[in-house]
Design a protein around this motif. Structure first.
Motif, PDB file in Angstrom:
ATOM      1  N   MET A  92       0.836  -1.199   0.000  1.00 36.15           N
ATOM      2  CA  MET A  92       0.000   0.000   0.000  1.00 36.15           C
ATOM      3  C   MET A  92       0.873   1.252   0.000  1.00 36.15           C
ATOM      4  SD  MET A  92      -2.838  -1.600   0.017  1.00 36.15           S
ATOM      5  CE  MET A  92      -4.017  -0.311   0.250  1.00 36.15           C
ATOM      6  N   ALA A  93       0.753   2.052  -1.061  1.00 36.59           N
ATOM      7  CA  ALA A  93       1.614   3.225  -1.225  1.00 36.59           C
ATOM      8  C   ALA A  93       1.490   4.206  -0.061  1.00 36.59           C
ATOM      9  CB  ALA A  93       1.297   3.928  -2.546  1.00 36.59           C
ATOM     10  N   LEU A  94       0.281   4.506   0.378  1.00 38.84           N
ATOM     11  CA  LEU A  94       0.113   5.479   1.463  1.00 38.84           C
ATOM     12  C   LEU A  94       0.700   4.960   2.766  1.00 38.84           C
ATOM     13  CD1 LEU A  94      -3.459   6.926   0.783  1.00 38.84           C
ATOM     14  CD2 LEU A  94      -1.243   8.002   0.360  1.00 38.84           C
ATOM     15  N   ALA A  95       0.537   3.681   3.018  1.00 42.04           N
ATOM     16  CA  ALA A  95       1.111   3.096   4.238  1.00 42.04           C
ATOM     17  C   ALA A  95       2.632   3.156   4.187  1.00 42.04           C
ATOM     18  CB  ALA A  95       0.631   1.651   4.405  1.00 42.04           C
ATOM     19  N   ALA A  96       3.214   2.850   3.032  1.00 40.91           N
ATOM     20  CA  ALA A  96       4.668   2.913   2.880  1.00 40.91           C
ATOM     21  C   ALA A  96       5.164   4.348   3.027  1.00 40.91           C
ATOM     22  CB  ALA A  96       5.080   2.326   1.534  1.00 40.91           C
ATOM     23  N   ARG A  97       4.429   5.312   2.470  1.00 40.62           N
ATOM     24  CA  ARG A  97       4.797   6.725   2.614  1.00 40.62           C
ATOM     25  C   ARG A  97       4.792   7.137   4.081  1.00 40.62           C
ATOM     26  NH1 ARG A  97       0.426  11.009   1.800  1.00 40.62           N
ATOM     27  NH2 ARG A  97       0.078  10.083   3.830  1.00 40.62           N
TER      28      ARG A  97
END
Length: 195
Positions: A172-177
């Motif tokens: 998940m991009a937002l979680a990684a960010r």
């Protein structure tokens, strides 16, 4: 603070601060997945297929894994107009550790990915950063329902109480960010505490 540069026509353009971040962890912990999910550019990957003849890497707990990083992963994410992060995913196998010193040179800090199916695999990464005094956080990649509490993971990894541990899904991009932002904020808090 970002610097400002003028082009030939005198137009001013902000140049963001660029920070180097390492993404480390054991074999199959999700380093390539994290860099790929969060990168705003097409990530550079050095994945090679695992072969039946290769008995070097244990796939216990990650039986579906068919590839491995042999050099590094590379990606970039813009956090704000003043801040860009350059991500360097390290290879997870011991035989590629000779690359780590080069990759770590100039890094602000690191994210150590922990996979609770193979928690002990992140010990070498934690030891590496502790020995070099490199700030790091632990990001528990929640691949499946096998989750343990943050306190239990901290005790199992024998971490200092100030080392942040976060749970996330590397896909998940937002979680990684958010994991990357947590690292930058942690490094800033450490620097303010020693100033």
């Amino acid at each position: 603070m970002a610097s400002v540069r003028s082009d030939q026509d005198g137009n001013q353009k902000r140049i963001p601060i660029a920070l180097k971040i390492l993404v480390a962890g054991g074999f199959g912990a999700g380093k390539t997945t994290m860099v790929s999910s969060v990168s705003e550019i097409k990530p550079l990957q050095t994945e090679e297929r695992l072969t039946g003849a290769n008995h070097t890497d244990s796939t216990e707990g990650v039986e579906a894994k068919t590839t491995t990083t042999v050099t590094m992963d590379f990606g970039r994410i813009t956090i704000s107009e003043d801040l860009q992060l350059y991500l360097f995913g390290t290879p997870g196998q011991d035989r590629f550790w000779f690359l780590w010193d080069e990759l770590a040179h100039g890094a602000l800090g690191a994210v150590v990915l922990a996979d609770t199916r193979r928690l002990a695999d992140c010990f070498p990464s934690i030891d590496y950063f502790e020995q070099r005094g490199t700030p790091f956080i632990v990001a528990v990649n929640c691949f499946d329902d096998r989750r343990f509490g943050i306190d239990a993971i901290s005790r199992a990894l024998d971490l200092s109480p100030e080392v942040p541990i976060v749970e996330f899904d590397a896909r998940m991009a937002l979680a990684a960010r958010d994991v990357l932002i947590e690292l930058v904020e942690y490094v800033a808090r450490r620097q303010m505490a020693t100033a």
